[in-house]
Design a protein around this motif. Structure first.
Motif, PDB file in Angstrom:
ATOM      1  N   GLU A  64     -13.235 -40.031  32.585  1.00 42.07           N
ATOM      2  CA  GLU A  64     -13.320 -38.824  32.005  1.00 42.07           C
ATOM      3  C   GLU A  64     -13.741 -38.953  30.468  1.00 42.07           C
ATOM      4  O   GLU A  64     -14.594 -38.159  30.048  1.00 42.07           O
ATOM      5  N   VAL A  65     -13.043 -39.727  29.621  1.00 44.86           N
ATOM      6  CA  VAL A  65     -13.108 -39.919  28.343  1.00 44.86           C
ATOM      7  C   VAL A  65     -14.598 -40.347  27.923  1.00 44.86           C
ATOM      8  O   VAL A  65     -15.562 -39.911  27.235  1.00 44.86           O
ATOM      9  N   LEU A  66     -15.125 -41.306  28.580  1.00 45.01           N
ATOM     10  CA  LEU A  66     -16.337 -42.117  28.786  1.00 45.01           C
ATOM     11  C   LEU A  66     -17.189 -40.925  28.973  1.00 45.01           C
ATOM     12  O   LEU A  66     -18.351 -40.959  28.156  1.00 45.01           O
ATOM     13  N   VAL A  67     -17.413 -40.209  29.921  1.00 44.18           N
ATOM     14  CA  VAL A  67     -18.352 -39.218  30.338  1.00 44.18           C
ATOM     15  C   VAL A  67     -18.392 -38.003  29.249  1.00 44.18           C
ATOM     16  O   VAL A  67     -19.409 -37.727  28.895  1.00 44.18           O
ATOM     17  N   GLY A  68     -17.113 -37.743  28.881  1.00 40.91           N
ATOM     18  CA  GLY A  68     -17.301 -36.205  28.228  1.00 40.91           C
ATOM     19  C   GLY A  68     -17.121 -36.507  26.564  1.00 40.91           C
ATOM     20  O   GLY A  68     -17.679 -35.818  25.766  1.00 40.91           O
ATOM     21  N   ASN A 278     -22.939 -19.126  24.775  1.00 40.25           N
ATOM     22  CA  ASN A 278     -22.473 -20.650  24.656  1.00 40.25           C
ATOM     23  C   ASN A 278     -21.258 -20.972  25.438  1.00 40.25           C
ATOM     24  O   ASN A 278     -21.136 -22.146  26.032  1.00 40.25           O
ATOM     25  N   PHE A 279     -20.310 -20.348  25.308  1.00 39.67           N
ATOM     26  CA  PHE A 279     -19.232 -20.731  25.782  1.00 39.67           C
ATOM     27  C   PHE A 279     -19.187 -20.753  27.063  1.00 39.67           C
ATOM     28  O   PHE A 279     -18.906 -21.524  27.815  1.00 39.67           O
ATOM     29  N   PHE A 280     -19.586 -19.567  27.761  1.00 34.42           N
ATOM     30  CA  PHE A 280     -19.810 -19.350  29.422  1.00 34.42           C
ATOM     31  C   PHE A 280     -20.685 -20.447  29.788  1.00 34.42           C
ATOM     32  O   PHE A 280     -20.584 -20.908  31.350  1.00 34.42           O
ATOM     33  N   MET A 281     -21.517 -20.670  29.027  1.00 29.67           N
ATOM     34  CA  MET A 281     -22.791 -21.789  29.650  1.00 29.67           C
ATOM     35  C   MET A 281     -22.011 -23.073  30.033  1.00 29.67           C
ATOM     36  O   MET A 281     -22.295 -23.856  31.097  1.00 29.67           O
ATOM     37  N   GLN A 282     -21.091 -23.515  29.387  1.00 27.84           N
ATOM     38  CA  GLN A 282     -20.225 -24.633  29.497  1.00 27.84           C
ATOM     39  C   GLN A 282     -18.894 -24.376  30.307  1.00 27.84           C
ATOM     40  O   GLN A 282     -18.496 -25.400  31.192  1.00 27.84           O
ATOM     41  N   ALA A 283     -18.252 -23.322  30.166  1.00 25.41           N
ATOM     42  CA  ALA A 283     -17.107 -22.889  30.959  1.00 25.41           C
ATOM     43  C   ALA A 283     -17.412 -22.945  32.566  1.00 25.41           C
ATOM     44  O   ALA A 283     -16.583 -22.945  33.160  1.00 25.41           O
ATOM     45  N   SER A 284     -18.813 -22.523  32.749  1.00 22.86           N
ATOM     46  CA  SER A 284     -19.238 -22.518  33.997  1.00 22.86           C
ATOM     47  C   SER A 284     -19.132 -23.778  34.856  1.00 22.86           C
ATOM     48  O   SER A 284     -19.019 -23.891  36.156  1.00 22.86           O
ATOM     49  N   VAL A 414     -23.971 -23.381  18.900  1.00 22.14           N
ATOM     50  CA  VAL A 414     -24.038 -24.704  19.723  1.00 22.14           C
ATOM     51  C   VAL A 414     -22.616 -25.620  19.619  1.00 22.14           C
ATOM     52  O   VAL A 414     -22.342 -26.334  20.574  1.00 22.14           O
ATOM     53  N   SER A 415     -22.211 -25.700  18.504  1.00 25.81           N
ATOM     54  CA  SER A 415     -20.945 -26.522  18.119  1.00 25.81           C
ATOM     55  C   SER A 415     -19.812 -26.061  19.414  1.00 25.81           C
ATOM     56  O   SER A 415     -19.158 -26.889  20.019  1.00 25.81           O
ATOM     57  N   VAL A 420     -16.656 -27.163  24.406  1.00 27.45           N
ATOM     58  CA  VAL A 420     -16.291 -26.678  25.637  1.00 27.45           C
ATOM     59  C   VAL A 420     -17.028 -27.829  26.640  1.00 27.45           C
ATOM     60  O   VAL A 420     -16.223 -27.842  27.465  1.00 27.45           O
ATOM     61  N   SER A 421     -18.277 -28.092  26.674  1.00 27.06           N
ATOM     62  CA  SER A 421     -18.687 -29.124  27.539  1.00 27.06           C
ATOM     63  C   SER A 421     -17.781 -30.276  27.697  1.00 27.06           C
ATOM     64  O   SER A 421     -17.459 -30.827  28.471  1.00 27.06           O
ATOM     65  N   GLY A 422     -17.469 -30.858  26.415  1.00 28.39           N
ATOM     66  CA  GLY A 422     -16.699 -31.967  26.334  1.00 28.39           C
ATOM     67  C   GLY A 422     -15.265 -31.884  27.072  1.00 28.39           C
ATOM     68  O   GLY A 422     -14.922 -32.621  27.751  1.00 28.39           O
ATOM     69  N   VAL A 423     -14.540 -30.739  26.519  1.00 28.74           N
ATOM     70  CA  VAL A 423     -13.302 -30.308  27.156  1.00 28.74           C
ATOM     71  C   VAL A 423     -13.331 -30.134  28.762  1.00 28.74           C
ATOM     72  O   VAL A 423     -12.576 -30.944  29.365  1.00 28.74           O
TER      73      VAL A 423
END
Length: 485
Positions: A64-68, A278-284, A414-415, A420-423
């Motif tokens: 997970e750490v490698l991917v995220g 941007n939040f919901f894009m990655q929270a999806s 974007v930050s 959120v994408s990483g988390v």
């Protein structure tokens, strides 16, 4: 870029649809090609990690750490890109992004150990962050209003195309020995990074950045090439210079970050819209679904590694097809209808995927129809993402901020996207082990219901408006009435 000359097309075709300016199209393509690198990494890592975890004996947490990690460290690039692009310009920031990713790809391809591989992910992530912020901003600033939605969606088009390329290379290289195939999968990204950096050298600078720096004549030359005629170029230049002078007088010498952190009411609405989408894009969970599709289908009953990678190719083709459809119709149908269609479709698809996964979890014999339902639901989920949130997030984020705040405002939004994408990527497997994949997909479906409600109430339509006109959509009612008098 001068080879394209001053060739332009009329803004309207005989059918009434906006037609493309060829020079602006070439600028948008060159600026957005950097996004292929992120897409390729997302796609290729989904297959490469199957072999990396065997070679380096990784635990699920290390996986997970490698991917995220690439997404988390892209936060650094996204935060730095706003100030950098205001300082050295949009064009050279795109070159910096490609150069940084080039170094990261080489480090990953040559990594002798897990820590070395992580170092490559960190460097490549910073390059990705720069690219994700600056490409949509540059494209929005150089595009005519009538085709800005189509051209500004190119970053997502290229991300999606990159994902498909990653899947194809996964499939093509999966037959090689495990200690070689993943190195080629990750290291090959270094070569397009060089080509992209060289190509961007032939791009002009953003006319709005040139005006901000007082280079009016140079801005006018760029606008003449990206406009239908000289009259339109003069009108666009007049709007840009007026907006720039208004912003300078209204700021009273405040720093950009001070304005963003202590915003006026209209700016609060802009920040809410930009950060929210941007939040919901990655929270999806879209990135995590793409990264971990092989794990999901393995749990569903597909055990052949070549079969797992083959299913991802099908998913990549579906994703690519629908992002092209969205890009073509963004300026005709508008942002809101496609965004609401996409988020609603994702909620339904994720619900079907969650229920199908739950059924398979409790089945000793995995029925073909249930596996097929999960495959179709995943393809539908990423397709609806490509219709709505995928392209429209980049379009909307880059067009709603005032010129003076656009680079660093978009950088802030974007930050949030990258964080959120990483988390999500770094917790997806762990949470799924606790509540199962089916439970995770049902949670994501609930998030998309909330996203649909948010988009309906807080995101006004921006179709066909100049960047300078969009600001009025977020003003108070009395301000809007005064500005129209």
């Amino acid at each position: 870029m001068d080879s394209y000359g001053d060739t332009t097309t009329s803004m309207e075709s005989s059918s009434g649809r906006p037609r493309l300016n060829k020079y602006a199209l070439a600028c948008a393509i060159l600026a957005s090609t950097n996004s292929i690198l992120l897409g390729y990494d997302i796609g290729v890592m989904s297959g490469a990690v199957l072999y990396i975890k065997d070679v380096f004996k990784l635990s699920s947490v290390q996986e997970e750490v490698l991917v995220g990690s690439l997404n988390v460290f892209s936060l650094i690039g996204a935060l730095g890109a706003g100030k950098t692009s205001d300082w050295i310009g949009r064009r050279y920031t795109i070159i910096l992004a490609a150069a940084t990713f080039f170094v990261g790809a080489l480090l990953m391809g040559l990594a002798p150990s897990y820590p070395f591989l992580m170092a490559g992910r960190v460097v490549a992530g910073i390059g990705v962050g720069y690219s994700l912020m600056v490409a949509p901003v540059y494209t929005a600033e150089v595009s005519p209003a009538m085709t800005r939605g189509f051209l500004s969606s190119f970053p997502e088009v290229f991300i999606t195309f990159g994902i498909l390329l990653g899947y194809i290379f996964n499939y093509a290289l999966s037959s090689l020995p495990p200690h070689i195939n993943w190195r080629l999968m990750l290291g090959l990204a270094a070569f397009p990074a060089v080509a992209i950096a060289l190509g961007v050298l032939y791009m002009p600078e953003s006319p709005r950045w040139l005006v901000m720096k007082g280079k009016i004549d140079e801005a006018k030359r760029v606008l003449r090439k990206t406009s239908e005629n000289e009259e339109e170029a003069d009108l666009r230049l007049q709007e840009i210079t007026k907006a720039s002078s208004d912003e300078s007088s209204n700021s009273h010498g405040q720093g950009v970050w001070k304005e963003l952190l202590m915003p006026s009411k209209p700016l609060q609405r802009i920040l809410l819209a930009a950060i929210g989408i941007n939040f919901f894009m990655q929270a999806s969970g879209n990135d995590a679904v793409v990264y971990y599709t092989p794990e999901v289908f393995k749990a569903a009953g597909i055990h052949s590694r070549k079969g797992l990678v083959g299913v991802t190719v099908i998913m990549g083709i579906a994703k690519t097809s629908f992002v092209l459809v969205s890009a073509v119709f963004l300026d005709s149908f508008g942002r809101r209808p496609l965004l609401l269609l996409g988020s609603t479709g994702m909620a339904i698809s994720l619900t079907a995927l969650g229920l199908g996964s739950k059924f398979l979890e409790h089945s000793v014999h995995k029925p073909i129809w249930a596996i097929a339902l999960c495959v179709i639901a995943v393809c539908a989920d990423v397709s609806f993402f490509s219709i709505g949130l995928g392209p429209i997030t980049w379009v909307y984020s880059s067009e709603i901020f005032p010129t003076r705040l656009r680079a660093q405002g978009t950088s802030l939004a974007v930050s949030v996207n990258r964080l959120v994408s990483g988390v999500v990527a770094m917790t997806f497997l762990s949470i799924s082990k606790k509540i199962t994949f089916g439970g995770m997909f049902l949670v994501l479906a609930g998030i998309m219901v909330l996203a649909t409600i948010f988009f309906y109430f807080f995101l006004p339509e921006t179709k066909g408006k100049s960047l300078e006109e969009i600001g009025s959509l977020f003003e108070n009612k009395d301000q809007r009435e005064m500005s129209t008098r």
